[in-house]
Design an enzyme around this catalytic site. Sequence first.
Site, PDB file in Angstrom:
ATOM      1  N   GLN A 111       1.799  -7.029   3.528  1.00  0.00           N
ATOM      2  CA  GLN A 111       0.658  -6.162   3.202  1.00  0.00           C
ATOM      3  C   GLN A 111       0.005  -6.563   1.881  1.00  0.00           C
ATOM      4  OE1 GLN A 111       0.439  -3.297   5.585  1.00  0.00           O
ATOM      5  NE2 GLN A 111      -1.694  -3.335   4.942  1.00  0.00           N
ATOM      6  N   LYS A 114      -2.399  -9.373   2.741  1.00  0.00           N
ATOM      7  CA  LYS A 114      -3.455  -8.853   3.610  1.00  0.00           C
ATOM      8  C   LYS A 114      -4.469  -8.050   2.794  1.00  0.00           C
ATOM      9  CE  LYS A 114      -1.821  -6.680   7.176  1.00  0.00           C
ATOM     10  NZ  LYS A 114      -1.423  -5.753   8.264  1.00  0.00           N
ATOM     11  N   LYS A 126       4.546  -0.162   2.098  1.00  0.00           N
ATOM     12  CA  LYS A 126       4.836   0.205   3.497  1.00  0.00           C
ATOM     13  C   LYS A 126       5.931   1.251   3.483  1.00  0.00           C
ATOM     14  CE  LYS A 126       3.503  -1.029   7.642  1.00  0.00           C
ATOM     15  NZ  LYS A 126       2.209  -1.613   8.069  1.00  0.00           N
ATOM     16  N   GLY A 165      -1.211   4.965   9.026  1.00  0.00           N
ATOM     17  CA  GLY A 165      -0.380   4.861  10.230  1.00  0.00           C
ATOM     18  C   GLY A 165       0.123   3.443  10.463  1.00  0.00           C
ATOM     19  N   ASP A 166       1.056   3.326  11.363  1.00  0.00           N
ATOM     20  CA  ASP A 166       1.554   2.043  11.880  1.00  0.00           C
ATOM     21  C   ASP A 166       2.236   2.432  13.192  1.00  0.00           C
ATOM     22  OD1 ASP A 166       2.016  -0.960  10.909  1.00  0.00           O
ATOM     23  OD2 ASP A 166       3.866  -0.347  11.877  1.00  0.00           O
ATOM     24  N   THR A 209      -8.581  -1.918  13.534  1.00  0.00           N
ATOM     25  CA  THR A 209      -7.676  -3.083  13.561  1.00  0.00           C
ATOM     26  C   THR A 209      -8.023  -3.972  14.753  1.00  0.00           C
ATOM     27  OG1 THR A 209      -5.975  -1.670  12.587  1.00  0.00           O
ATOM     28  CG2 THR A 209      -5.278  -3.815  13.443  1.00  0.00           C
TER      29      THR A 209
END
Length: 441
Positions: A111, A114, A126, A165-166, A209
């Site tokens: 992350q 990114k 995360k 979210g994930d 995404t």
Amino acid sequence: MSPITAISTQIHATYPHQPTFLQAVDEVLATLAPALEANSASNADYARVARLLSPERVISFKVIWSDDAGTLQHNIGYRIQFNSALGPYKGGLRFDASVTEDILKFLGFEQIFKNALTGLPLGGGKGGSDFNPKGKSENEIRSFCRAFMTELYRHIGIDVDVPAGDMGVGGREIGYMMGMYKQIVNRSEGVMTGKDPLIGGSLGRTEATGHGVVYFAEAMLREAGKNLVGMTAVVSGSGNVAEHTVRMLIAKGAVVLTMSDRGGYIHKPEGLTESDVNAIMSHKNTGSDLATLTHEGIEYRTGAPWQTVVAEAYFPCATQNEISEADAKVIANHATLVVEGANMPLCNEAVSVLNAAHIPHAPGKASNAGGVAVSGLEMAQNAGHYPWTRERVESELMEIMERIHTTCKEHGTESWGIDYFKGANIGGAKRVLAAMEKLGW
Ligand code: NDP
Ligand code: 2IT
């Protein structure tokens, strides 16, 4: 021993029990090493790279919640606050039985790069829990989300850490966690992204995404004078990222052959239609598996995996390490393009196979950055107390995905084409390491 080999040896010796984190680190160090050598990096530069591998904070806590029988249950909750050089920690929460500190450290590490690539002021983090949402009632999900936030709230804040979210965490879960946060702190602030627009979310975040993945794929194809029209595509997963990747691929004229879940995959040789995807997603949204879907023209397969379906483009959008070295060797025989929708769905050996075959393949830290990018836009909207139109959000998303592609090209151009993994790692690392230096880190 070269400085990068020394850093790698040290991190492997320290975290032998975290193989997924080490995999993500190895992948990054392999591309940074030659770039650092070529730029005659100093000892201080190497020391900073070593420091980047260490999370600023690893938080874990116990989450006690009540199931529908009134029995108390407990799970482990985590937040990995990996790097805040560029801005508040930013990254999703994953609720899945497979969640461990190892998995969240790999996700938090990815992350950082990114978020740096988006060009927005976002650090990397995360979190999540080993709570398994499968088969849980609405009441149990709400109870867990509220209990999770009673622990997490003290570690987050709009300028501290902004979760989203994930896997296993969508708009519903974000809403329940936001509700608990507001009750505790008595402030209406955008401490999480991915909210419903009614409670401060950005239009277009749900789709971001998947849409970003397809915009990135288009930019990759443009390099070879190609486009998606009529191109056969294999997609894995049937969650948030897969759904919106598939919908946008169909809108662009691609022929999407597959979607998958943990049990197997669905196959339609003529290509899924928009109405097929509506039927698939309404079925999944009732909590059902793809195996029990009955829909004309769609076949469910459990024998050979989706990785063996022949197509021109591959979009792994489910989970890490979906494509092994052996899968990549088969895919390399016919693929024109591999674009990661999930985080690290290609194992490192698969990346090497595609590199050797000179097949353009993009890492999730570049191609799936559209989600966190629109999260960043949601933070801006919340801070300005003013929602943007869907068109404005989508057009900024397109611009950001183009910019990430340009960065990958700038740092990843090889004699045979663009090494997107190298370009993303170097482009992302440059920004974070420079910020760390300015901060005296
Ligand atoms: P969802 O929970 O919505 O969907 C996950 C999908 O992956 C489901 O279809 C699930 O199967 C499948 N899956 C999960 N674990 C496995 C497994 N072990 N084997 C096979 N299939 C599996 O998650 P998302 O779509 O949000 O996330 C998918 C990927 O994209 C993850 O890697 C995530 O980190 C990444 N990502 C997500 C972003 C987002 O904005 N949500 C942003 C960027 C990356 P089943 O249906 O059976 O549960
Ligand atoms: O992996 C990811 O980039 C996400 N799960 C989204 C993170 C975010 O903060 O929107």
